[in-house]
Design a protein around this motif. Structure first.
Motif, short mmCIF file in Angstrom:
data_model
loop_
_atom_site.label_atom_id
_atom_site.label_comp_id
_atom_site.label_asym_id
_atom_site.label_seq_id
_atom_site.Cartn_x
_atom_site.Cartn_y
_atom_site.Cartn_z
N PRO A 119 0.83 -1.22 0.00
CA PRO A 119 0.00 0.00 0.00
C PRO A 119 0.86 1.25 0.00
O PRO A 119 1.94 1.29 0.60
N ALA A 120 0.36 2.28 -0.67
CA ALA A 120 1.14 3.53 -0.78
C ALA A 120 1.22 4.26 0.56
O ALA A 120 2.23 4.89 0.87
N THR A 121 0.16 4.19 1.35
CA THR A 121 0.13 4.86 2.66
C THR A 121 -0.44 3.91 3.70
O THR A 121 -1.15 2.96 3.37
N GLU A 122 -0.14 4.19 4.96
CA GLU A 122 -0.68 3.41 6.07
C GLU A 122 -1.74 4.22 6.79
O GLU A 122 -1.56 5.41 7.06
N SER A 123 -2.87 3.57 7.10
CA SER A 123 -3.98 4.29 7.74
C SER A 123 -3.82 4.37 9.25
O SER A 123 -4.44 5.23 9.89
N GLY A 124 -3.03 3.46 9.81
CA GLY A 124 -2.91 3.43 11.26
C GLY A 124 -4.01 2.62 11.94
O GLY A 124 -4.00 2.47 13.16
N LYS A 125 -4.95 2.09 11.18
CA LYS A 125 -6.06 1.31 11.73
C LYS A 125 -5.72 -0.18 11.69
O LYS A 125 -5.02 -0.65 10.81
N ARG A 126 -6.26 -0.92 12.69
CA ARG A 126 -6.01 -2.36 12.78
C ARG A 126 -7.33 -3.11 12.64
O ARG A 126 -8.32 -2.77 13.28
N VAL A 127 -7.32 -4.13 11.78
CA VAL A 127 -8.53 -4.91 11.52
C VAL A 127 -8.22 -6.38 11.78
O VAL A 127 -7.20 -6.91 11.32
N LEU A 128 -9.12 -7.04 12.50
CA LEU A 128 -9.01 -8.46 12.78
C LEU A 128 -9.87 -9.24 11.79
O LEU A 128 -11.03 -8.89 11.55
N VAL A 129 -9.31 -10.27 11.19
CA VAL A 129 -10.07 -11.17 10.30
C VAL A 129 -10.04 -12.56 10.93
O VAL A 129 -8.97 -13.10 11.19
N VAL A 130 -11.22 -13.11 11.18
CA VAL A 130 -11.32 -14.44 11.77
C VAL A 130 -11.69 -15.43 10.67
O VAL A 130 -12.79 -15.42 10.15
N GLY A 131 -10.74 -16.27 10.30
CA GLY A 131 -10.95 -17.25 9.23
C GLY A 131 -10.03 -16.98 8.07
O GLY A 131 -10.04 -15.88 7.50
N ALA A 132 -9.24 -17.98 7.68
CA ALA A 132 -8.25 -17.81 6.61
C ALA A 132 -8.68 -18.53 5.35
O ALA A 132 -7.85 -19.03 4.60
N GLY A 133 -9.98 -18.59 5.11
CA GLY A 133 -10.49 -19.17 3.89
C GLY A 133 -10.63 -18.12 2.80
O GLY A 133 -10.03 -17.03 2.89
#
Length: 544
Positions: A119-133
């Motif tokens: 990514p060109a820039t970082e937003s500083g936000k963190r996102v959790l994803v549950v499930g690696a399908g």
């Protein structure tokens, strides 16, 4: 030029008179929605990437495709390509082999080592994803592209979810699956495997939003009177055990109860494990079978047998084999199976139940605002957000058909709305172009071009190994197949309008910029509309 108005002019001299004043209707260039694009659950711009592929710009085609779907090599193998079922080309000869070209592009990317840009820039936000399908990793990919820090957690030991534990290797080789998963990880996505989330409330601490994409890993059961020692397995356990070193011991005579794609996969797997008989027992007829017809056909070719209009009423299988009691069924006037009282016995060493799957929703216990109905989480269909702010869901967890392509589309859609939510904005729905229908095409322009068929592994090797059954296209026939696209509803700069205009009123704007009309000279004769092969010009009333 001083000449009388109505005399015949020299070629090219029609610009001496501004004949546009004669016009009652005017042509306008339009863009229409190709049916393939409209049909794609993953939201791919199919016509767009085919345009690059047909000219040999394979990396541009791959990058255009992966704007929407990061798994072309996977999807080229497991997608049921409903896009081809609505392709206008099928009304001429055969549908464009969209799925074949997608697989070629995916394989070409793996061969040449193409990677995704950071990514060109970082937003500083963190996102959790549950499930690696498919849904979770699709969301992770799109969220990372948007500059968010993404952590994916999964209870399994490897990435891929139901693609790994529900799709056999003869359909999806694991090196292909691993390569396309790792390409997303290489963008900076954090992964925690062998980590089961027991409470989403606790897991979300430290994250700004979360996306739930837990696959349907719990097999449904059916009550079948049986001996205490009856060998009754579930389809998911059988397929999951194929990923380990110890393969399942199913015996020589295997019966599969069910009619979906999973039932087909288990029966074909049993044949490859050495079963001399693999029999599917299904309550309805072939026409009612939810499994895709081409998979049924491949299974029959490999020696799988099907007992149509049958149900299992009793199992008497022990360690040394046994038998099943089957009751024959008939369809009533509404198409529902009804018992006949006629029974037969079927020898079997094992019975595998393939009756569907459920999702483990225990991680949602105690979360306020969530609505669960019919075993799935209710979400806003426009945003994929649950009743709790900042918690989104997709894939098998929400009301929808369950397949990889739909799951990938959910991940992309959710990522866009998670990004908007994190930024405090909303995404307004974009108006769609009118559909590019077959009746608007001038098919005389297109030459006959039969569909390129992908090679298949010979039958003997199919039933004796887990080698991939479906082969791919070569570079030569992939570009040929891409050129079969009719570019329905969208100008591809064939120059027909430019060449046939009697008023020299069509102006070329340069490669990739299409054309425009000079209305000072256009008489509105409509010849350009008649000669446009793809239906990209409309005639409208002059006062519009």
């Amino acid at each position: 030029m001083d000449k009388p108005f109505a005399i015949t002019l020299d070629p090219g001299s029609s610009l001496a008179n501004k004949t546009g004043s004669w016009r009652t209707k005017r042509p306008i260039y339009v863009d229409r929605l190709p049916p393939c694009n409209a049909q794609c659950p993953a939201g791919e711009d199919i016509q767009g990437w085919l345009f690059h592929a047909e000219s040999g710009d394979y990396e541009d085609a791959w990058r255009h495709l992966t704007r929407d779907n990061p798994f072309p090599a996977i999807m080229g193998r497991v997608c049921y390509h409903t896009c081809e079922s609505v392709c206008n080309r099928a009304r001429l000869d055969e549908a464009v082999g969209i799925n074949s070209v997608e697989r070629f592009l995916g394989d070409e990317a793996l061969k040449r080592g193409w990677s995704f840009h950071a990514p060109a820039t970082e937003s500083g936000k963190r996102v959790l994803v549950v499930g690696a399908g498919p849904s979770g990793m699709s969301a992770a990919y799109h969220l990372r592209r948007l500059g968010h820090q993404v952590t994916v957690v999964d209870a399994g030991p490897q990435l891929g979810g139901m693609m790994r534990f529900g799709i056999p290797q003869y359909r999806l080789p694991r090196d292909v699956l691993d390569a396309e998963m790792q390409r997303i990880v290489a963008m900076g996505v954090q992964v925690e495997l062998n980590h089961k989330v027991s409470s989403i409330d606790e897991a979300m601490r430290g994250f700004d939003a979360a996306f739930l994409a837990v696959g349907a890993h719990i097999a449904k059961r059916a009550f079948i009177p049986a001996k205490d020692s009856s060998r009754i397995l579930d389809a998911l356990s059988v397929l999951r055990s194929m990923e380990g070193a110890d393969k399942p011991m199913l015996g020589r005579r295997v019966v599969v109860y069910g009619g979906g794609n999973t039932a087909i996969d288990v029966a074909r797997t049993a044949k490859r494990l050495g079963a001399t008989e693999a029999v599917i027992v299904y309550r309805r007829t072939r026409e009612k079978m939810p499994a895709h017809d081409f998979e049924v056909e491949e299974a029959l070719e490999e020696g799988v047998m099907v007992k149509w209009l049958s149900t299992i009423t009793r199992s008497a299988i022990d360690g040394s084999g046994g038998e099943l009691t089957i009751e024959k069924m008939v369809l009533d006037a509404k198409g529902n199976p009804q018992p006949t009282g006629e029974f037969e016995t079927l020898a079997a060493d094992s019975l595998v139940l393939a009756l569907g799957q459920d999702v483990d929703l225990s991680l949602l216990d105690g979360v306020p605002g969530l609505e669960v109905k019919g075993g799935v989480v209710q979400v806003d269909p426009a945003t994929m957000m649950t009743g709790r702010a900042g918690l989104f869901a997709g894939g098998d967890m929400v009301p929808a058909d369950r397949n990889v392509t739909i799951a990938v589309g959910h991940g992309k859609k959710a990522a866009r709305h998670i990004d908007a939510w994190l930024r405090g904005t909303t995404i307004a729905p974009q108006p769609k172009h009118a559909m590019a229908t077959f009746d608007r095409l001038n098919t005389w322009y297109y030459s006959d071009a039969p569909k390129t068929m992908r090679p298949q592994l010979d039958l003997a090797r199919r039933t004796s190994s887990f080698d991939e059954v479906q082969g791919g296209l070569t570079e030569g026939n992939a570009s040929f197949e891409a050129r079969r696209c009719l570019s329905c509803g969208n100008c591809f700069e064939c120059d027909n309008c430019y060449g046939v205009c009697p008023d020299n009123a069509v102006i070329k704007l340069g490669a990739g910029k299409r054309f425009e009309f000079d209305y000072d000279y256009c008489k509105g004769c409509g010849v350009c509309v008649s000669e446009c092969p793809c239906g990209a010009i409309d005639m409208v009333n002059e006062d519009v």
